[in-house]
Each structure stands twice: as C-alpha cells, then as structure tokens.
Enzyme design. Sequence first.
Site, mmCIF file in Angstrom:
data_model
loop_
_atom_site.group_PDB
_atom_site.id
_atom_site.type_symbol
_atom_site.label_atom_id
_atom_site.label_comp_id
_atom_site.label_asym_id
_atom_site.label_seq_id
_atom_site.Cartn_x
_atom_site.Cartn_y
_atom_site.Cartn_z
ATOM 1 C CE LYS A 269 29.841 48.692 7.194
ATOM 2 N NZ LYS A 269 28.391 48.437 7.213
ATOM 3 C CG HIS B 266 52.998 34.717 47.003
ATOM 4 N ND1 HIS B 266 53.549 35.313 45.881
ATOM 5 C CD2 HIS B 266 54.039 34.291 47.749
ATOM 6 C CE1 HIS B 266 54.871 35.220 45.932
ATOM 7 N NE2 HIS B 266 55.192 34.612 47.066
#
Length: 510
Positions: free
Chosen positions: A135, A269
């Site tokens: 922070k 695929h």
Amino acid sequence: MSYALISVSDKTGLVPFAEALTRVGITILSTGGTARALRNARLPAQELEVVTGFPELLGGRVKTLHPKIHGGILWLRENEEHDRQRQAFGLPEIRFVVVNLYPFLETIRRPGVALEEAIEKIDIGGCALARSAAKNYRHVTVVVDPRDYPEVIRELAQSGETSLGLRQRLAVKAFAQVSAYDSAIAGYLRERIGIDELPATWSLPLVNGQSLRYGENPHQRGILYGEFWLHFQQLHGKELSYNNLLDIDSGISLLPDFSERPTVAILKHGTPCGVGSAETLPKAWEKALATDREAPFGGVVAVNRPVDLSFAETLSEVFTEVTIAPEFDPQALALLQKKKNLRLLSADFSQIPRHRFSFRSILGDSILAQEPDAAALDSEPRRVVSRRLPTPKEREAMEFVWRVCKHVRSNAIVFGATDRTLGIGAGQMSRVDAVRLAIAKAKNAGLSLAGSAVASDGFFPFPDSVVYAAEAGATAVIQPGGSIRDPEVIAAADEHGIALVFTGRRHFRH
C-alpha cells in the site's frame, strides 16, 4: 536509522540480499529463524522485539502484528502529522519489507495432512506486512519472491535506493500473491468442510504462472497457471503449446470412461477424432486411427496403458505432436525420442485431480463458472422407447459411443461399434449436419456403418437425423430425449427398425 524487516521461510539468496542492504546503511530487523540464519552468516540482525518491546506470542502466531511495525511501514514521509506521530510514538522508518508466506499450498499437497496442521500454516503476519508495504509503495519496497532479489540488489548498487517503477511492480506482485494465497485457503477449506455450492464471491489462486510460446495463435500471448507439472512429466520434445495442453486435458478427461480395456484416444482441436479399445494398445490404435486417418496429423494421442516397444513402433509411423501415457518402457522411450518433433508425457492418471469447477471468460471481463460434466454415465437411466429392443451387442455399442459422445464438441454425433468409433460429427450448428458429417467421415475412411450404433449428445429436434442414420446402416440410437417431437422421432425409429434408447441427460460440450 532506516530498517529492512526480513522474515522469510525460503532462505534462497537471503545472505547476499541482506549484504546488499547493509552496504547502503540499512539496519535489518528480523524474526526467529531468519535472524539466526543471518547471524550464522555474520550479518547483524536485530530481533523484532527490540523495537516492539514484545516477544513472539502464542507459539509464534503473533510476531509482527504491532502498531510500531505497521506504523513504521505505513507512515507517509511527506505528511507532517504522520511524521509528528512517528516521532511521538517512536515508530521506526521501515523502508524494506521482505517476507515469504507460510507454505500453505505445500502443506495441503501432502497426502493425509490434518486440518489442524493446514490451519497452522495459514499466514497472518506475513500477509499483513506485505499488504502494508505494498500500500505504501511510494516509500517502501516490498519483496515476496527471492527471484526479485537480483533486481533490487542491482538498483541499490547503482543509486543506494530502489526506483518508483520497481516498487510499483513489486507492490502489484505482493497484492497478487496475497490474493492467490487467500484464494487457495478458501478453496481448501471449502472442499475440506464440504461446501459444494457455487459461491457468490470467488477468487481463483492463479499461481506458478509459466509463459507459453503463444496462445491459440502466434499473435496471442499465453500462460499456464497452476500445478500441471506436479502431475505430468515431460520425457521428450519441445515445450507444450496452448493447444497441446487443451488437447491433453480433453484426452485425460476421456480415458477414465474406458478404464476396463486398453484404449487409445486421438484428439485434434479439443475433440476426439478416433477412439478404440482392444486387448492391446496397437490393436486399439488401429481402431482409433481407422476412424479418420487424416485428422490425427499433428494431433495428440492419449493412452491408458504403459507404452511398450510394439506400440511405439506402430505409433512412430504417424506424425503426432504429443503422446501421453501412464509410462513408457525404456525401449519404447528410446525409439520415440528419435522423433524430434514429438512430445512425450507420462502421468499417473489415477492421481490427477479432476476438475471441481470449470471456468470460461466472456465479454465485460466476466467469468462463467459451472460444475464439470462429471456425473457417472452408469447412473443415467436407459429407457427403450422403440418397439424393438436392442440386442446385447447393440447395447454394448451404444454404451461405447455414448461415452465418446460426451467428450465431443456439440453438436455431437458418434457412430461406432462395441470397441471403436466409425464416424464422428463434431461442432456443427445443426444436429442433422453433424449426422451427415459423421456419415461422410465414415465413408471417406472406407468404413461400413452397417449394424452400427449412434450417440447424440442432445435430443433430435426432428426425425430426419434418425432417418439418415438408418439409411447409412445404423441399427441402434442412444440420445437424451426430451424434444417436443419425440413421438415423431420414435415413429421414424420404429419405421426403420431402429432400437432407440433415451438417457434423460444431455452432454453438451461447447
């Protein structure tokens, strides 16, 4: 006096990093094990209680949760009121926070670990330190990963401090790590306690990210998160692609439905283009390959038995990109390793965790989540709705194609026999097109559909699909049922002598 607070369980690179800090005049504050490691390396390190006035409490559960520590991290250097309070309460100026979180993930991976032990590995102070430092990144450097030590050392050597850009990147990394850590804890407790519902709030512990060469296409970036490599071992070949990984996942998901016999699944695929079962892998391979001899080029082969030399010789005749098996015997491995473009993977399929939930990203930066389609096929009803009952052989064939169909892209149609696929129609916009495609595939492969069984992952909206299947030679059909035109579909089956079975459950796979 400026401080670095160091509290790490991973001591990798710790000593040279601490040496770099002391060279620029930083005093090191530390806790138990880290302080001992530094002193053993003849580096000065002050115990944290020198600043806080408190020893470690509650068996180490409370060490760094103290106003002097977090105040020393969070105060804004340019804020006069903050500076006044810092001096009034004797807050230290902590410029570096270097922490590792307790090894929670490593703990819960161990078989049979007790819930109480896992809970003790939930880090509190480390997470709080990382969040406080992140922070206040304008003034504080937070380091949660030893792999970032070299860059910090380099900047310290150049200017005696870290740049804002580096502090920002490290802060983002710290927040991400704490978030993933908390997500892992929530996921573990949810599973351990037995909370099965999809929660309204959820975060995913996406950790151990490994960059891929690219995504589905070369212009897309790709990355693999998670614990894939805890379960798989690559024995040969270049790195796996994004598409390889999807095909591997599809193959490994399919094989448990065919555990009774040696089975070969060829995938392309994300969908099977051939599945065969037999008494040996070479025979199973020939059945799977015969379904479509063109599609396997560049595909993935998944098998559920160890690969021996006989199967390796058979497999080496066709170009595939990946073969995955429980194991490879030395002769088979030596032969297949001669193929430089083939990747070989081994895995204990029984130990790979199954999907608990599946996720898909959609527009609006949103996520769809669902339970996987893991319901046991054996638990589904089998209701004969035609006048003619299926023969035992037809029942066996229907079970085989129904198990394959679950893993084929929707709309999905699978023609097959008791031990092999004969024609697969996948990913079509209409179901009748999937039927036509499957028939055309079988014809192109020179395979007869006489006496075959057909599976459909969803109901037939019209009777035309059953008519086409019957005209192609099929004698049995298995499908979920549930269409408003079911009576017409049943009538078409009866007219053509088809044995028709409803399961009451569909298996779409988009």
